[in-house]
Design an enzyme around this catalytic site. Sequence first.
Site, PDB file in Angstrom:
ATOM      1  N   LYS A 118       0.817  -1.214   0.000  1.00 43.14           N
ATOM      2  CA  LYS A 118       0.000   0.000   0.000  1.00 43.14           C
ATOM      3  C   LYS A 118       0.852   1.266   0.000  1.00 43.14           C
ATOM      4  O   LYS A 118       0.365   2.344  -0.317  1.00 43.14           O
ATOM      5  CB  LYS A 118      -0.960  -0.008   1.182  1.00 43.14           C
TER       6      LYS A 118
HETATM    7  C1  LIG Z   1      -4.729  -4.291   1.307  1.00 46.46           C
HETATM    8  C2  LIG Z   1      -3.997  -5.577   1.301  1.00 46.46           C
HETATM    9  C3  LIG Z   1      -4.351  -6.647   0.432  1.00 46.46           C
HETATM   10  C4  LIG Z   1      -5.530  -6.564  -0.496  1.00 46.46           C
HETATM   11  O1  LIG Z   1      -5.293  -5.703  -1.585  1.00 46.46           O
HETATM   12  P1  LIG Z   1      -6.505  -5.226  -2.504  1.00 46.46           P
HETATM   13  O2  LIG Z   1      -5.906  -4.291  -3.476  1.00 46.46           O
HETATM   14  O3  LIG Z   1      -7.475  -4.551  -1.564  1.00 46.46           O
HETATM   15  O4  LIG Z   1      -7.104  -6.422  -3.117  1.00 46.46           O
HETATM   16  C5  LIG Z   1      -3.582  -7.784   0.440  1.00 46.46           C
HETATM   17  N1  LIG Z   1      -2.535  -7.933   1.284  1.00 46.46           N
HETATM   18  C6  LIG Z   1      -2.168  -6.939   2.144  1.00 46.46           C
HETATM   19  C7  LIG Z   1      -1.016  -7.182   3.057  1.00 46.46           C
HETATM   20  C8  LIG Z   1      -2.879  -5.741   2.187  1.00 46.46           C
HETATM   21  O5  LIG Z   1      -2.517  -4.780   3.043  1.00 46.46           O
END
Ligand SMILES: *Cc1c(COP(=O)(O)O)cnc(C)c1O
Length: 454
Positions: A112
């Site tokens: 993220k």
């Molecule tokens: C947010 C997140 C996901 C999911 O990602 P999306 O784009 O919402 O599908 C998967 N793994 C981790 C560690 C995350 O923080």
Amino acid sequence: MMRLYSTRDVHRMQEGVSFEQAVMRGLAPDGGLFVPENIPSFDPAFFEEKLPNMAFPEIAFSVAAQLLDGAIPREDLQSMIHAAINFPAPVHRLNNSVSILELFHGPSLAFKDFGARFMAQLMAYFNQSSQQELTILVATSGDTGAAVAAGFHGLPGIRVFVLYPEGKVSPFQELQIAGWGDNIHAVKVAGDFDDCQRLVKAAFADHQINRNIRFTSANSINISRLLAQIFYYFEAYKQWISETKGVADKPKLVFSVPSGNFGNLTAGLYAQKMGLPVDHFIAATNANDVFPAFLASGHFKAQTTIATVSNAMDVGNPSNFERIESLYQENTTERSTWNNIRAAIGSLAVSDEDTLDCIQDVFRKYHYLLDPHTAVGVFALEAWKANNPDRSDAHGIVLATAHPFKFREIIEPLIGEELQVPAQAGTMKIATDKHFHIDPDLEYLKKLLLEKTI
Ligand SMILES: *Cc1c(COP(=O)(O)O)cnc(C)c1O
């Protein structure tokens, strides 16, 4: 110049908005998500001749420039990319048919960081010409708030308030939210995540707050976050072709994407639409199996969320589904949209038991650590291959979405070892002058928003 439309404006009856408007608004006025009017592709020569010799920030710049089509002057875009994409995304080869794309080398140890950092740069840039300070308000159950806090820290003209539930985030996550200080305000709420979200919504609807400050949300559905996630699919492809250089019969490439809200998967589909030679995608979910159920039945049905060990993927109503649908629905009926999606994406739900076994198994075989989210991706890839023998020679790249250290409480007992502390986790302390503790009542939040200045 790039225009964007709401996913709910299927026939493009509205005028569409500029990239700046889409970034600053987040959600479309009709409640839909912004999608680009068209997704321009590179010609094949780009992939064969240029891409192999480009550094990651250069790749990111080329992809962004191609998509934005002049919406931002090149030098400005370049400096934002360099500020945002300042850590690597290495591909680690696990064995002959599986590689891991490590997206966890940023400040909050999760993918993220890419989206949050690029969004922060863009918001600061678009706010430059405004006389007024911009306030970012975000509710988090942990990961998003950490990435947003790191991304916005130190950016001029912006104050950030991150609301998080007391006692519901790990000590590491709390430091990642409350350890920055300066323009980052950490607000610990005596309540749960829903209370935090309710407060944010109430603040956005409050007239007195709106009259006095200019504010926006750092929502995960913001189109700018998606764009930054396209970059690393290109970067992964570059590393993979350099590894397979000289191999006559290159295997086909499959990406396995651990998915919750499906932003990461949507970004991969956009990368493919831009010409990236990807054969197939696997949407790997935990027990929250809305998407695999949709592929099987043709019906999208939101579910109540189930708690799992891959908790950042505990999503019962993935919002980016609208974007995926809109990508495949051009001139088609509902049924053929479903068929188009099924042809492009496979999907599998992985149980907690299989997830934990996979972590243990991979550690034993390769001495490599997966976090629970990445393990969902690895397990789904293997299972998909077993179910599709005609594709068994494909090479799979699994997106590693978080650093294993973030889930040390789960992993250490599985492997019987203590994990090393990564550099990002070592040095922070709570910044007490920017740390607040409130009851879940709008009046307290309002006081903070209206009285605290940077
Ligand atoms: C947010 C997140 C996901 C999911 O990602 P999306 O784009 O919402 O599908 C998967 N793994 C981790 C560690 C995350 O923080």
